[in-house]
Scaffold this active site. Structure first.
Site, PDB file in Angstrom:
ATOM      1  N   LYS A   8       0.828  -1.204   0.000  1.00 61.37           N
ATOM      2  CA  LYS A   8       0.000   0.000   0.000  1.00 61.37           C
ATOM      3  C   LYS A   8       0.871   1.267   0.000  1.00 61.37           C
ATOM      4  CE  LYS A   8      -3.811  -2.275  -0.279  1.00 61.37           C
ATOM      5  NZ  LYS A   8      -4.188  -3.316   0.601  1.00 61.37           N
TER       6      LYS A   8
HETATM    7  C1  LIG Z   1      -5.466  -4.264   0.937  1.00 64.43           C
HETATM    8  C2  LIG Z   1      -6.932  -4.108   0.938  1.00 64.43           C
HETATM    9  C3  LIG Z   1      -7.725  -4.529   2.022  1.00 64.43           C
HETATM   10  C4  LIG Z   1      -7.185  -5.343   3.155  1.00 64.43           C
HETATM   11  O1  LIG Z   1      -6.165  -4.713   3.841  1.00 64.43           O
HETATM   12  P1  LIG Z   1      -5.329  -5.517   4.937  1.00 64.43           P
HETATM   13  O2  LIG Z   1      -4.628  -4.424   5.681  1.00 64.43           O
HETATM   14  O3  LIG Z   1      -4.377  -6.393   4.175  1.00 64.43           O
HETATM   15  O4  LIG Z   1      -6.249  -6.293   5.772  1.00 64.43           O
HETATM   16  C5  LIG Z   1      -9.077  -4.240   2.008  1.00 64.43           C
HETATM   17  N1  LIG Z   1      -9.643  -3.613   0.961  1.00 64.43           N
HETATM   18  C6  LIG Z   1      -8.929  -3.217  -0.104  1.00 64.43           C
HETATM   19  C7  LIG Z   1      -9.622  -2.504  -1.218  1.00 64.43           C
HETATM   20  C8  LIG Z   1      -7.558  -3.468  -0.153  1.00 64.43           C
HETATM   21  O5  LIG Z   1      -6.853  -3.099  -1.239  1.00 64.43           O
END
Ligand SMILES: *Cc1c(COP(=O)(O)O)cnc(C)c1O
Length: 379
Positions: free
Chosen positions: A184
């Site tokens: 991210k």
């Molecule tokens: C990465 C992601 C998640 C989950 O995030 P985590 O921190 O890995 O639990 C949820 N929704 C979207 C759209 C994502 O890209």
């Protein structure tokens, strides 16, 4: 596999190492003072009154659904073109995800008209996802929600730093969920944040995060408390001081890194002009300022996506798909509504995600677009 250009890369350096080192020297590892500092910095950055740091965005989404009061017999409206965690959170509460279609080629976010048509007596919440960091039509969605008395939860996993109308995404709705997963825009390895402007929601989130207990381990360590009561059915969704320290550093790098991502996105648009008019990058005229988390490319209808991705791979370029639609997964063949989403299905089949990360050079973008030209050539 060693890629010439990977899909994403982290921006980690000496600052992160020093931050972790200082936590280790402090000898307090679980949620404490650094977590509070991270939350304060995040709430100042986003403008949210309250920020609650958690294990990951999936935990944040789950808690948001619990706080929204989702339960059996209730429905929540959600896009299918998202990561499975968005819809899973609804099901954790025993509620039913109702998938709605997206706008179209230019805007991969959910359609307000589709939301309105999906609202029933049982609808309790709308979970919106800002695809790639590009804002959903929040003014219209909030208006709809007020009209029908629905809770709005923003999955802002792609959208840390995104804005619409001068308001940060994640703070438009009742609750916003952020992810600090490894790929991210800012990362702590695993990590997440839940934000809200509602004091009661924030209090409940803090309880739910730590077993519904009235005191924290830290309070007892400091001699402020001997015992505790358990007043809610909580979870262990805590973050730790190591990750909070990483998060504090990463947050300071975020504005410049998001800026760089937007610059690279512009370069991609320019470089792809004239390659093939049928190849397009959505969100060209989107409203607001995007965190530019993803660089989605739509291939011409009917193209062989697998062959395209194989050719990119042969040229050392990593690509990905965002997303296989949730309503097509095996685990989603029961317990959901809506199994036909023509726009989502047609567009998802054409989508390929290209490399995008702040450490990419301008030249790297041209390397990728030349590879695209090659991969599109008829064999
Ligand atoms: C990465 C992601 C998640 C989950 O995030 P985590 O921190 O890995 O639990 C949820 N929704 C979207 C759209 C994502 O890209």
């Amino acid at each position: 596999m060693s890629w010439k250009i990977p899909l994403s890369d982290i921006d980690y350096g000496q600052e992160e190492r020093l931050a972790v080192d200082s936590v280790l020297q402090g000898r307090w590892l679980t949620m404490g003072a650094i977590t509070e500092e991270f939350e304060q910095a995040f709430s100042a950055y986003t403008g949210a009154r309250y920020a609650v740091a958690v294990t990951n965005a999936t935990a944040a989404l789950h808690m948001a659904c619990v706080v929204a009061g989702l339960g059996p017999g209730m429905e929540a409206i959600v896009p299918s073109l998202t990561f499975v965690a968005t819809a899973n959170a609804i099901r954790y509460c025993g509620a039913t995800p109702v998938f709605v279609d997206i706008q179209g080629e230019e805007d991969l976010n959910l359609s307000c008209q589709a939301i309105e048509q999906a609202i029933t007596e049982r609808t309790r919440a709308i979970l919106v996802v800002h695809y790639g960091g590009y804002a959903c039509d929040m003014p219209s969605i909030m208006e709809l929600a007020h009209e029908h008395d629905l809770v709005v939860i923003e999955d802002a996993a792609h959208a840390v730093g995104s804005e619409l109308g001068g308001i940060k995404l994640g703070t438009w709705g009742d609750m916003g969920c952020f992810s600090f997963f490894s790929n991210k825009n800012m990362t702590t390895g695993e990590g997440g944040m839940l934000v809200t402007n509602d004091e009661d929601f924030a209090k409940r989130m803090r309880l739910l995060r730590s077993h519904g207990m009235t005191t924290l381990t830290l309070d007892r360590h400091k001699g402020h408390a001997w015992s505790y009561d358990v007043v809610d059915l909580g979870y262990n969704y805590r973050i730790d001081e190591i990750r909070a320290a990483l998060g504090k550093v990463q947050l300071t790098k975020l504005p410049a890194n998001n800026h760089r991502r937007r610059h690279l996105t512009q370069l991609y648009r320019q470089a792809l002009q004239g390659i093939d008019p049928q190849v397009l990058i959505p969100f060209e005229n989107h409203a607001g300022i995007s965190a530019a988390h993803l660089l989605p490319l739509l291939l011409p209808a009917g193209s062989n996506r697998l062959a395209f991705m194989e050719s990119m791979k042969a040229q050392g370029i990593q690509t990905s798909i965002h997303y296989p639609p949730i309503h097509t997964f095996s685990a989603y063949q029961t317990g959901q509504k809506n199994t036909s989403l023509p726009v989502t299905e047609a567009i998802a089949a054409r989508e390929v995600t290209l490399p995008l990360y702040p450490g990419m050079s301008d030249e790297d973008v041209l390397t990728v677009t030349r590879a695209i030209e090659q991969a599109l050539m008829p064999v």
